[in-house]
Design a protein around this motif. Structure first.
Motif, mmCIF file in Angstrom:
data_model
loop_
_atom_site.group_PDB
_atom_site.id
_atom_site.type_symbol
_atom_site.label_atom_id
_atom_site.label_comp_id
_atom_site.label_asym_id
_atom_site.label_seq_id
_atom_site.Cartn_x
_atom_site.Cartn_y
_atom_site.Cartn_z
ATOM 1 N N UNK A 22 1.052 -1.113 -0.363
ATOM 2 C CA UNK A 22 -0.276 0.060 0.520
ATOM 3 C C UNK A 22 0.553 1.190 0.089
ATOM 4 N N UNK A 23 0.140 2.049 -0.421
ATOM 5 C CA UNK A 23 1.008 3.549 -0.674
ATOM 6 C C UNK A 23 -0.392 4.831 0.503
ATOM 7 N N UNK A 24 0.929 5.099 1.278
ATOM 8 C CA UNK A 24 0.026 6.357 1.900
ATOM 9 C C UNK A 24 0.261 7.779 1.767
ATOM 10 N N UNK A 25 0.302 8.632 0.706
ATOM 11 C CA UNK A 25 0.638 10.279 0.864
ATOM 12 C C UNK A 25 -0.340 10.820 1.153
ATOM 13 N N UNK A 26 0.558 12.214 1.789
ATOM 14 C CA UNK A 26 0.300 13.264 2.403
ATOM 15 C C UNK A 26 0.269 14.580 1.387
ATOM 16 N N UNK A 27 -0.701 15.735 1.072
ATOM 17 C CA UNK A 27 0.207 16.532 0.203
ATOM 18 C C UNK A 27 -0.652 18.047 0.565
ATOM 19 N N UNK A 28 0.048 19.008 -0.205
ATOM 20 C CA UNK A 28 -0.076 20.109 0.129
ATOM 21 C C UNK A 28 0.056 20.929 -0.879
ATOM 22 N N UNK A 29 -0.791 22.495 -1.230
ATOM 23 C CA UNK A 29 -0.524 23.392 -2.422
ATOM 24 C C UNK A 29 -0.997 24.501 -1.742
ATOM 25 N N UNK A 30 -0.160 26.168 -2.170
ATOM 26 C CA UNK A 30 -0.114 26.813 -2.256
ATOM 27 C C UNK A 30 -0.326 27.659 -3.426
ATOM 28 N N UNK A 31 -0.418 29.431 -3.698
ATOM 29 C CA UNK A 31 -0.675 30.282 -5.091
ATOM 30 C C UNK A 31 -0.962 30.702 -4.792
ATOM 31 N N UNK A 32 0.187 32.158 -4.994
ATOM 32 C CA UNK A 32 0.110 33.327 -5.098
ATOM 33 C C UNK A 32 0.692 34.880 -5.941
ATOM 34 N N UNK A 205 8.304 18.215 -5.163
ATOM 35 C CA UNK A 205 7.543 19.393 -4.746
ATOM 36 C C UNK A 205 7.437 20.205 -6.742
ATOM 37 N N UNK A 206 6.758 20.355 -6.811
ATOM 38 C CA UNK A 206 6.295 20.868 -8.462
ATOM 39 C C UNK A 206 5.545 22.480 -7.765
ATOM 40 N N UNK A 207 5.677 23.220 -8.763
ATOM 41 C CA UNK A 207 6.455 24.897 -8.817
ATOM 42 C C UNK A 207 6.403 25.422 -10.200
ATOM 43 N N UNK A 208 5.764 26.090 -9.917
ATOM 44 C CA UNK A 208 5.614 27.209 -11.135
ATOM 45 C C UNK A 208 7.458 28.852 -11.567
ATOM 46 N N UNK A 209 7.232 28.802 -12.056
ATOM 47 C CA UNK A 209 8.720 29.205 -12.053
ATOM 48 C C UNK A 209 8.894 31.080 -11.614
ATOM 49 N N UNK A 210 7.902 31.267 -10.837
ATOM 50 C CA UNK A 210 7.110 32.476 -9.309
ATOM 51 C C UNK A 210 8.848 31.421 -8.458
ATOM 52 N N UNK A 251 3.299 29.278 -7.681
ATOM 53 C CA UNK A 251 2.482 27.714 -7.083
ATOM 54 C C UNK A 251 3.471 27.136 -6.963
ATOM 55 N N UNK A 252 2.844 26.107 -5.454
ATOM 56 C CA UNK A 252 3.982 25.132 -5.212
ATOM 57 C C UNK A 252 3.078 24.024 -4.521
ATOM 58 N N UNK A 253 3.160 22.972 -5.357
ATOM 59 C CA UNK A 253 2.723 21.023 -4.863
ATOM 60 C C UNK A 253 4.125 21.024 -3.754
#
Length: 280
Positions: A22-32, A205-210, A251-253
């Motif tokens: 089984x895989x257990x994941x947790x995540x969060x995202x933010x943007x401005x 980490x996933x992110x825009x170039x900002x 933006x980040x995830x």
């Protein structure tokens, strides 16, 4: 700005055909929106098994339309616990059609970058299928090291690869904002792919170039290493980019593999020594 999904403290996913796993994941995202832009043209989807950040371009609200089309189509075509590259490409092609229909004929061009990670299976083993078009990025953090997985589709990346400029000079180069691939512009989307094992304690980490235009690799690594929850880490990275100037939408995830049980024979396909210039 389109947001699909939200932060999750834990989600457990079973691996097909592997009763021991089984895989257990947790995540969060933010943007401005940032301090300089009038509106936010970034969009994201953060909903297992697909996580992606899209950074739109095209002026006025056109970039927002483009980034929204990408994350919306990816969320539509990817719904099972695991997916394949064909589904990603199906979503990007559908988004390209949406963008072409929505684009104002007076616009010079409308498109978006995208960087994502989706759960997939290779030989029955779970992997992150990392993909990108343009200069939004995916990093992996493991054993206190931050590694860029995706490789930018940009003019400065090509110049660095060719040995024509130094990596440390890339951000100050006059073509630092010029990308060589995007989703939209009535062109066939051309994502690149990498496979990263779904290992316990891996952090993505996933992110825009900002983000990456304001924070260097070491600053990002320190935030990833701080031990905060994914949602807190994602927000802390955005706050740091704003404090450093906030010249663009950001933006980040952040996705954590909290647990990954089972005996897997796994390796990755990330580039060896091919890190993007502005990640240093």
């Amino acid at each position: 700005m389109t947001q699909i999904g939200s932060s999750a403290a834990e989600q457990i996913i079973s691996v097909p055909g592997r009763p021991d796993a089984v895989i257990s994941l947790a995540w969060g995202a933010a943007t401005d929106t940032g301090h300089k832009r009038s509106h936010n043209e970034d969009s994201f989807v953060a909903k297992a098994p697909i996580f992606a950040v899209a950074d739109g371009m095209g002026g006025h609200s056109a970039g927002d339309v483009a980034s929204a089309a990408v994350v919306t189509r990816l969320a539509e075509v990817i719904s099972a616990d695991f997916t394949e590259a064909d589904a990603v490409e199906q979503g990007l092609r559908a988004a390209t059609i949406d963008i072409s229909r929505a684009a104002d004929e007076k616009e010079l061009g409308v498109g978006t970058t995208v960087a994502g990670a989706a759960l997939t299976l290779q030989g029955g083993d779970p992997y992150w299928m990392v993909f990108n078009v343009g200069d939004s990025r995916v990093y992996m953090f493991e054993q206190n090291e931050l590694t860029q997985v995706s490789v930018d589709h940009s003019v400065v990346q090509e110049l660095v690869d060719a040995g024509m400029i130094r990596a440390e000079d890339a951000e100050s180069h006059p073509d630092s904002n010029v990308i060589t691939r995007a989703v939209g512009f009535n062109a066939e989307p051309m994502p690149d792919y990498w496979m990263v094992p779904v290992r316990k304690e891996l952090r993505l980490l996933l992110c825009s170039d900002g983000l990456t235009k304001e924070l260097d690799k070491e600053r990002i690594r320190l935030h990833m290493a701080a031990g905060l929850a994914p949602s807190e880490t994602a927000q802390a990275l955005v706050d740091a980019a704003l404090a450093a100037g906030g010249r663009d939408n950001v933006t980040t995830i952040v996705v954590d593999v909290v647990d990954s049980t089972g005996a897997f024979d796994l390796d990755h396909t990330i580039p060896r020594g091919g890190q993007n210039p502005s990640s240093e």
